[in-house]
Write a protein that holds these residues in place. Structure first.
Motif, mmCIF file in Angstrom:
data_model
loop_
_atom_site.group_PDB
_atom_site.id
_atom_site.type_symbol
_atom_site.label_atom_id
_atom_site.label_comp_id
_atom_site.label_asym_id
_atom_site.label_seq_id
_atom_site.Cartn_x
_atom_site.Cartn_y
_atom_site.Cartn_z
ATOM 1 N N GLY A 389 35.535 25.958 40.638
ATOM 2 C CA GLY A 389 36.455 26.980 41.126
ATOM 3 C C GLY A 389 37.507 26.363 42.011
ATOM 4 O O GLY A 389 37.446 25.175 42.362
ATOM 5 N N ALA A 390 38.479 27.184 42.384
ATOM 6 C CA ALA A 390 39.556 26.691 43.244
ATOM 7 C C ALA A 390 39.031 26.388 44.643
ATOM 8 O O ALA A 390 37.937 26.826 45.028
ATOM 9 C CB ALA A 390 40.666 27.739 43.312
ATOM 10 N N ALA A 393 36.818 28.714 47.256
ATOM 11 C CA ALA A 393 36.096 29.740 46.499
ATOM 12 C C ALA A 393 34.674 29.925 47.005
ATOM 13 O O ALA A 393 34.031 30.924 46.697
ATOM 14 C CB ALA A 393 36.083 29.376 45.012
ATOM 15 N N VAL A 562 31.553 29.742 37.372
ATOM 16 C CA VAL A 562 32.945 29.721 37.844
ATOM 17 C C VAL A 562 33.062 30.712 38.993
ATOM 18 O O VAL A 562 32.735 31.900 38.836
ATOM 19 C CB VAL A 562 33.932 30.085 36.719
ATOM 20 N N ASP A 564 35.399 32.529 42.081
ATOM 21 C CA ASP A 564 36.752 32.887 42.495
ATOM 22 C C ASP A 564 36.643 33.960 43.578
ATOM 23 O O ASP A 564 35.996 34.990 43.356
ATOM 24 C CB ASP A 564 37.560 33.405 41.309
ATOM 25 N N GLY A 565 37.225 33.699 44.738
ATOM 26 C CA GLY A 565 37.201 34.667 45.825
ATOM 27 C C GLY A 565 35.804 34.972 46.329
ATOM 28 O O GLY A 565 35.534 36.092 46.762
ATOM 29 N N HIS A 583 38.779 32.087 33.062
ATOM 30 C CA HIS A 583 39.112 31.226 34.203
ATOM 31 C C HIS A 583 38.825 29.752 33.904
ATOM 32 O O HIS A 583 39.646 28.881 34.191
ATOM 33 C CB HIS A 583 38.295 31.652 35.437
ATOM 34 N N TYR A 584 37.657 29.480 33.353
ATOM 35 C CA TYR A 584 37.275 28.090 33.098
ATOM 36 C C TYR A 584 38.230 27.436 32.109
ATOM 37 O O TYR A 584 38.667 26.298 32.318
ATOM 38 C CB TYR A 584 35.841 28.040 32.575
ATOM 39 N N LEU A 587 41.383 26.611 33.887
ATOM 40 C CA LEU A 587 41.235 25.432 34.747
ATOM 41 C C LEU A 587 41.188 24.151 33.912
ATOM 42 O O LEU A 587 41.780 23.128 34.267
ATOM 43 C CB LEU A 587 39.972 25.554 35.590
#
Length: 596
Positions: A389-390, A393, A562, A564-565, A583-584, A587
């Motif tokens: 994840g970013a 995250a 994954v 996120d947030g 998402h993956y 990325l």
């Protein structure tokens, strides 16, 4: 209520004198030595108080007998007695110090060990908020303060008060009450003045200590970041910041010195006036024939003998006041309980299969900024689960919670069904091996850093771990081999070499559970491939949580989560996640585009 950083206090804070009572446990360990030391203390004071009496008889005999009436052996015997009393006073004091030395040094050892153990028991957040340089100064001054309080409370305040009582008693019996009144008035005025002025100047002592901590923290922080300073040519900037801190320290020390000069001057004035008044009384009585010349000499000797330790008492009170400030900081440090503690009935973690379950986790470092929101997943025994994840995250937070650097706000983490909050931290951490993103090494030999994974390991076991981590070829290429010094924080080794040391440590520790926290994020492609091979070997047959930034490093994971947030938004294998186009997949495409 205001919180003071680094365990600091406002300048007008008054330390608790009950701290002295807290030193009693350090005396009870050697109770016999303490009693014997006090016995020698009393003998030393009796010899000191008897010395002016011998001097009086010498002077009186020589004054009242002259010519043929003088028997030489009488004053000789008196002089010998005088010398023996002087020697006895010194001898008993030295014996007292020699016997008590073990007590004071052991106390420093005990408290230093307590602080060291306590700091290692504190939670990660405590150490992230602390400045190492200032903390080290607090510990150094606090342990020295304990030794000072033990020595000077027993061996300066108590004997000085004893001497005042003995001298006052002798003057009352031999002479008249006027001398006793004059001495007691001088002592009371001296003590009251010393206490009042010392209380006033304590704020300057505190300020000087605070500025000393600040400048030391600045120096340590700058030197630990030596490379960063060089990268930006900021040597002059760092020197200016350090000098600004030193300037504040200089001003604080100057105020401290000037206030000390005020105190010393006032004390000297009180002693001087007292000496003039009492000696004038004695001179008058000698002139009137009421007392002998020997009596006059004895009074003079007692005054000098009394005011010297009284002057020392002023110094001791000042130093005790400062020592109390230092010891209070240390005791407060010891009194702050760790946020993460074992429950009273905590048992040992029993790892059977090695299944890790994260159950509906909620967590926030700060209440106004939640990090994890209802995170729920399982790592089956022997499986590898990767979390991607970013930045921000919540990936690394999962590893910190599993290692119990922090406790979850809601939910639970279970290992083979056991809530990690119900087992001892020691057994939990013994079962988990960690290869961190940034491996920090001790400033010691390569061998000792490798053996740190299991300090009791044999040399063959250490060498085997180095081989399995693909370090042996590198070590044999070094002139000093395993005895090579790695430098402060391991700066003499490359990132890949440090990561291999971290892997070798985990191999040596041989835990059933493994955390790989972005273990290859700072490596080049060639180093990354070598490290990945070693990590794959290490993680086989182990339950593994992988925190990853580079998606190429976790393609072989059984499951990829994954985030996120603070939530898990996707899960599946590498191919499954690519196929969903979520998402993956985004990325993955982004990282491949950047690499191209």
């Amino acid at each position: 209520m205001r919180a003071y950083a680094d365990n600091d206090y406002p300048a007008d804070h008054k330390p608790d004198w009950k701290i002295i009572a807290g030193l009693w446990p350090y005396l009870t360990e050697f109770r016999g030595r303490v009693i014997l030391a006090l016995g020698f203390l009393i003998l030393a004071k009796l010899a000191t108080v008897a010395t002016p009496v011998a001097l009086k008889y010498i002077v009186d005999y020589l004054d009242q007998n002259s010519g043929d009436e003088l028997l030489l052996w009488v004053p000789v015997l008196l002089v010998v007695a005088y010398g023996l009393l002087r020697f006895g006073s010194t001898l008993f004091n030295e014996l007292r110090d020699a016997i008590f030395a073990r007590v004071a040094e052991r106390a420093m050892r005990r408290v230093s060990l307590r602080v060291f153990e306590h700091l290692h028991q504190r939670e990660l957040g405590f150490h992230l908020d602390r400045k190492t340089g200032g903390l080290a100064r607090d510990i150094e001054r606090g342990t020295s303060g304990i030794s000072f309080l033990l020595r000077f409370t027993l061996f300066n305040i108590v004997p000085t008060l004893l001497e005042i009582v003995l001298v006052a008693g002798i003057l009352l019996v031999v002479f008249n009450v006027g001398y006793v009144i004059a001495i007691l008035v001088a002592v009371v005025v001296y003590v009251v003045f010393s206490i009042r002025v010392t209380e006033w100047r304590t704020k300057y002592v505190r300020e000087a200590n605070a500025k000393d901590n600040q400048s030391n923290s600045r120096a340590v922080d700058s030197l630990l970041n030596y490379e960063t300073v060089k990268y930006f040519n900021n040597e002059r900037f760092e020197a200016q910041l350090y000098d600004a801190d030193l300037q504040e320290w200089e001003q604080a020390r100057l105020k401290n010195r000037l206030s000390l000069a005020t105190l010393n001057t006032g004390q000297a004035l009180i002693i001087g006036v007292a000496l003039v008044v009492i000696m004038a009384m004695a001179v008058t009585e000698v002139a009137n024939g009421e007392i002998t010349l020997g009596d006059f000499t004895m009074i003079n000797a007692y005054l000098l003998q009394l005011f010297i330790p009284l002057n020392a008492l002023g110094f001791v009170y000042r130093e005790i006041r400062q020592a109390l400030v230092n010891v209070e900081r240390l005791f407060k440090l010891l009194g702050d309980k760790p946020v993460i503690e074992d429950t009273p009935d905590a048992g040992e973690l029993a790892v059977d299969k090695g299944e890790i379950r994260f159950e509906h986790l909620h967590f926030a470092y700060r209440k106004d900024r939640p990090i994890l929101k209802d995170v729920d997943f399982t790592i089956p025994a022997g499986h590898k689960v990767a979390v991607v994840g970013a930045s921000g995250a919540g990936k690394s937070t999962l590893a910190r919670l599993l290692f119990r650097f922090y406790d979850v706000d809601n939910g639970a983490i279970r290992i083979d069904g056991q809530d990690i909050r119900d087992v001892t931290q020691d057994s939990l951490r013994a079962a988990i091996g960690v290869v961190p993103q940034d491996t920090v090494l001790f400033n010691d030999t390569l061998y000792r850093n490798l053996a740190y994974g299991r300090p009791e390991a044999t040399e063959e076991e250490v060498h085997r771990a180095a081989r399995l981590a693909h370090l042996e070829h590198f070590i044999h290429s070094l002139p000093e081999g395993y005895d090579t010094k790695v430098g402060e924080r391991g700066l003499k080794l490359s990132g890949g070499e440090k990561q291999r040391v971290a892997i070798a440590r985990v191999i040596l520790k041989n835990p059933p559970l493994l955390i790989l926290d972005e273990a290859t994020s700072s490596l080049d492609s060639l180093s990354e491939q070598a490290i990945l091979g070693a990590l794959k070997e290490v993680s086989e047959q182990r339950t593994t949580l992988v925190i990853a930034h580079r998606l190429s490093t976790i393609r072989d994971a059984d499951t990829i989560l994954v985030m996120d947030g603070g939530r898990i938004v996707e899960s599946g294998s590498h191919n499954e996640l690519l196929a969903t186009g979520g998402h993956y997949a985004h990325l993955w495409a982004q990282q491949h585009q950047e690499s191209d």
